[in-house]
Scaffold this motif. Sequence first.
Motif, PDB file in Angstrom:
ATOM      1  N   ALA A  79       0.849  -1.190   0.000  1.00  0.00           N
ATOM      2  CA  ALA A  79       0.000   0.000   0.000  1.00  0.00           C
ATOM      3  C   ALA A  79       0.886   1.242   0.000  1.00  0.00           C
ATOM      4  CB  ALA A  79      -0.913  -0.008   1.233  1.00  0.00           C
ATOM      5  N   ASN A  80       0.347   2.321  -0.507  1.00  0.00           N
ATOM      6  CA  ASN A  80       1.111   3.563  -0.684  1.00  0.00           C
ATOM      7  C   ASN A  80       1.631   4.149   0.624  1.00  0.00           C
ATOM      8  OD1 ASN A  80       1.940   5.989  -2.205  1.00  0.00           O
ATOM      9  ND2 ASN A  80       0.353   6.971  -0.960  1.00  0.00           N
ATOM     10  N   TRP A  81       0.964   3.858   1.754  1.00  0.00           N
ATOM     11  CA  TRP A  81       1.273   4.538   3.022  1.00  0.00           C
ATOM     12  C   TRP A  81       2.329   3.820   3.857  1.00  0.00           C
ATOM     13  CZ3 TRP A  81       0.123   1.418   7.167  1.00  0.00           C
ATOM     14  CH2 TRP A  81      -0.799   0.375   6.928  1.00  0.00           C
ATOM     15  N   ILE A  82       2.887   2.726   3.295  1.00  0.00           N
ATOM     16  CA  ILE A  82       3.872   1.967   4.090  1.00  0.00           C
ATOM     17  C   ILE A  82       5.017   1.503   3.194  1.00  0.00           C
ATOM     18  CG2 ILE A  82       2.601  -0.234   3.823  1.00  0.00           C
ATOM     19  CD1 ILE A  82       3.426  -0.842   6.788  1.00  0.00           C
ATOM     20  N   ALA A  83       6.249   1.595   3.716  1.00  0.00           N
ATOM     21  CA  ALA A  83       7.407   1.129   2.941  1.00  0.00           C
ATOM     22  C   ALA A  83       7.506  -0.393   3.030  1.00  0.00           C
ATOM     23  CB  ALA A  83       8.679   1.773   3.501  1.00  0.00           C
ATOM     24  N   PRO A  84       8.108  -1.035   2.023  1.00  0.00           N
ATOM     25  CA  PRO A  84       8.321  -2.487   2.118  1.00  0.00           C
ATOM     26  C   PRO A  84       9.330  -2.798   3.230  1.00  0.00           C
ATOM     27  CG  PRO A  84       8.772  -1.662  -0.109  1.00  0.00           C
ATOM     28  CD  PRO A  84       8.639  -0.475   0.792  1.00  0.00           C
ATOM     29  N   PRO A  85       9.320  -4.028   3.737  1.00  0.00           N
ATOM     30  CA  PRO A  85      10.313  -4.388   4.754  1.00  0.00           C
ATOM     31  C   PRO A  85      11.688  -4.565   4.116  1.00  0.00           C
ATOM     32  CG  PRO A  85       9.070  -6.318   4.107  1.00  0.00           C
ATOM     33  CD  PRO A  85       8.461  -5.165   3.366  1.00  0.00           C
ATOM     34  N   VAL A  86      12.710  -4.544   4.939  1.00  0.00           N
ATOM     35  CA  VAL A  86      14.075  -4.738   4.437  1.00  0.00           C
ATOM     36  C   VAL A  86      14.261  -6.161   3.912  1.00  0.00           C
ATOM     37  CG1 VAL A  86      16.520  -4.594   5.045  1.00  0.00           C
ATOM     38  CG2 VAL A  86      14.857  -3.080   6.157  1.00  0.00           C
ATOM     39  N   MET A  87      13.675  -7.124   4.597  1.00  0.00           N
ATOM     40  CA  MET A  87      13.759  -8.505   4.106  1.00  0.00           C
ATOM     41  C   MET A  87      12.496  -9.272   4.420  1.00  0.00           C
ATOM     42  SD  MET A  87      16.507 -10.106   6.694  1.00  0.00           S
ATOM     43  CE  MET A  87      17.223  -8.898   7.770  1.00  0.00           C
ATOM     44  N   GLY A  88      12.387 -10.439   3.782  1.00  0.00           N
ATOM     45  CA  GLY A  88      11.188 -11.255   3.962  1.00  0.00           C
ATOM     46  C   GLY A  88      11.271 -12.133   5.203  1.00  0.00           C
ATOM     47  N   ILE A  89      10.334 -13.054   5.303  1.00  0.00           N
ATOM     48  CA  ILE A  89      10.272 -13.959   6.458  1.00  0.00           C
ATOM     49  C   ILE A  89      11.071 -15.225   6.155  1.00  0.00           C
ATOM     50  CG2 ILE A  89       8.667 -15.451   7.754  1.00  0.00           C
ATOM     51  CD1 ILE A  89       8.414 -12.510   8.523  1.00  0.00           C
ATOM     52  N   ASN A  90      11.867 -15.647   7.103  1.00  0.00           N
ATOM     53  CA  ASN A  90      12.628 -16.894   6.968  1.00  0.00           C
ATOM     54  C   ASN A  90      13.474 -16.888   5.693  1.00  0.00           C
ATOM     55  OD1 ASN A  90      13.423 -19.506   7.788  1.00  0.00           O
ATOM     56  ND2 ASN A  90      11.873 -20.465   6.472  1.00  0.00           N
ATOM     57  N   ARG A  91      14.104 -15.777   5.407  1.00  0.00           N
ATOM     58  CA  ARG A  91      14.988 -15.572   4.254  1.00  0.00           C
ATOM     59  C   ARG A  91      14.281 -15.757   2.904  1.00  0.00           C
ATOM     60  NH1 ARG A  91      18.203 -19.319   6.629  1.00  0.00           N
ATOM     61  NH2 ARG A  91      19.211 -18.517   8.503  1.00  0.00           N
ATOM     62  N   GLN A  92      12.983 -15.731   2.914  1.00  0.00           N
ATOM     63  CA  GLN A  92      12.253 -15.724   1.638  1.00  0.00           C
ATOM     64  C   GLN A  92      12.270 -14.300   1.088  1.00  0.00           C
ATOM     65  OE1 GLN A  92      11.392 -18.343   0.231  1.00  0.00           O
ATOM     66  NE2 GLN A  92      10.961 -19.887   1.786  1.00  0.00           N
ATOM     67  N   PRO A  93      12.138 -14.151  -0.242  1.00  0.00           N
ATOM     68  CA  PRO A  93      12.098 -12.796  -0.795  1.00  0.00           C
ATOM     69  C   PRO A  93      10.843 -12.042  -0.341  1.00  0.00           C
ATOM     70  CG  PRO A  93      11.638 -14.425  -2.502  1.00  0.00           C
ATOM     71  CD  PRO A  93      12.041 -15.195  -1.278  1.00  0.00           C
ATOM     72  N   VAL A  94      10.916 -10.723  -0.422  1.00  0.00           N
ATOM     73  CA  VAL A  94       9.782  -9.898  -0.011  1.00  0.00           C
ATOM     74  C   VAL A  94       8.547 -10.208  -0.862  1.00  0.00           C
ATOM     75  CG1 VAL A  94       8.957  -7.498   0.073  1.00  0.00           C
ATOM     76  CG2 VAL A  94      11.207  -8.076   1.006  1.00  0.00           C
ATOM     77  N   ASN A  95       8.769 -10.581  -2.141  1.00  0.00           N
ATOM     78  CA  ASN A  95       7.614 -10.854  -3.015  1.00  0.00           C
ATOM     79  C   ASN A  95       7.203 -12.336  -3.045  1.00  0.00           C
ATOM     80  OD1 ASN A  95       9.612 -12.017  -4.496  1.00  0.00           O
ATOM     81  ND2 ASN A  95       9.363 -10.737  -6.328  1.00  0.00           N
TER      82      ASN A  95
END
Length: 475
Positions: A452-468
């Motif tokens: 969403a426009n109002w929040i930046a993506p995290p630096v990394m994903g969960i359990n070394r998975q990619p953010v996407n």
Amino acid sequence: MSSINYSEKIPNNVNLSEDRTLQRALESWQPDFINWWDDMGPEGTTDASVYLRTAVSVDPQGWAQFGHVKMRDYRWGIFLNPGEADRKIHFGDHLGEKAWNDVPGEYRANLRRIIVTQGDTEPASVEQQRHLGLTAPSMYDLRNLFQINVEEGRHLWAMVYLLHKHFGRDGREEADALLQRRSGQEDNPRILQAFNEQTPDWLSFFMFTYFTDRDGKFQLCALAESAFDPLARTTKFMLTEEAHHMFVGESGVSRVIQRTCQVMNELKTDDPKKLREAGVIDLPTIQRYLNFHFSVTIDLFGADESSNAATFYSTGLKGRYEEGKRTDDHVLKGQTYRVLGVSGGQLVEREVPMLNALNEVLRDDYIKDSIGGVERWNKVIDKAGIPFRLKAPHKAFHRNIGSLAGIKVSPDGRVVTDAEWAARVSDWLPTPTDRAFVASLMGRVVEPGKFANWIAPPVMGINRQPVNFDYVRFA
Ligand SMILES: [Fe+2]
Ligand SMILES: [Fe+2]
């Protein structure tokens, strides 16, 4: 002992199958729990499979189990940290005696009350958060919400196990009642007020998981010191789960701030109106949410002077935060502590017996810990070169419990008149307009890697998975 048996209906590391009566009792509570989850758990998610972590053992490495599961098939179970051989009671009147594996008759009512009060917060937060999935700002965030929800469900299991195993029929009745109360419901509400408030939007959710789950951490830390060893062992394991909840809150707020600062720099403005038009949450609004969640949460520690707090400590039921690391006598008789009160329209400190002030001691430890994250949020603002600082409000601001209830104090700690309060409250606490604006930003974004426009993506994903990564698979 530490590895978990998943071949049983109720996964556990407590040799549940050796106690048939208890096993049967819990197996008959289990469908009621699932019914509660179906009714009150995350809305509209029955078919989604979610990338969740499941404990395979209580060792630190035991967390390495991640996989897609449907939430209602999550293996909720009973996990206690291993017992320490010959553990001794290390505070209160029983200092030096052997820790208890069973509940002493004379402390039964108080212990049950402590366990029920803790247990009640767990399903309450799931109920408070049940609509949030519909407005998730990303698939990554949706997964984190669900992870927290299933773990709060497991925390309920942890308390229900103690009730069933150690409190007989009363315990079973209390366990049933934990599934009957409902957050915010008028005729049968949850026990503590903060758990009857709504969590209407994701900024509230991140503030809640930062501040209110941290209250959970401090309560659990105090119970992890308990002379009643099964309670100490189960709360130690709950704490390992709690850490993730606070991470979601801290990083969530941090990402909201980061995105706001980015837009402030792009538009070269700090005008809330322009920032709102650009679809981000202005920093003064974030400050007001912070003020609200901080003040409501510190009320959870209870009255500043409390004879119950003294009794719980002296009888060994509930210690202080990091009791074992403290160097005093761990009995505290004859010692004093300063608490805040009001006299002649001013805030004044007074000395009271420390045993009676143990709620305040825990609250002060909490405040120190929670301010740390506020400073880390300020670093994000600093880094963007913006001259604005977030600040935790004064301890006396907006309080509803103890001797500070009923007086009006500004966030910077001045006692103010009712007229000044009325004139300024919209600068200090979220207004209906703020809440409506934040609500207007809440739209569901669940395409992998989109935010969403109002929040930046995290630096990394969960359990070394990619953010996407596809953290949630919809059926
Ligand atoms: Fe919890
Ligand atoms: Fe939590």
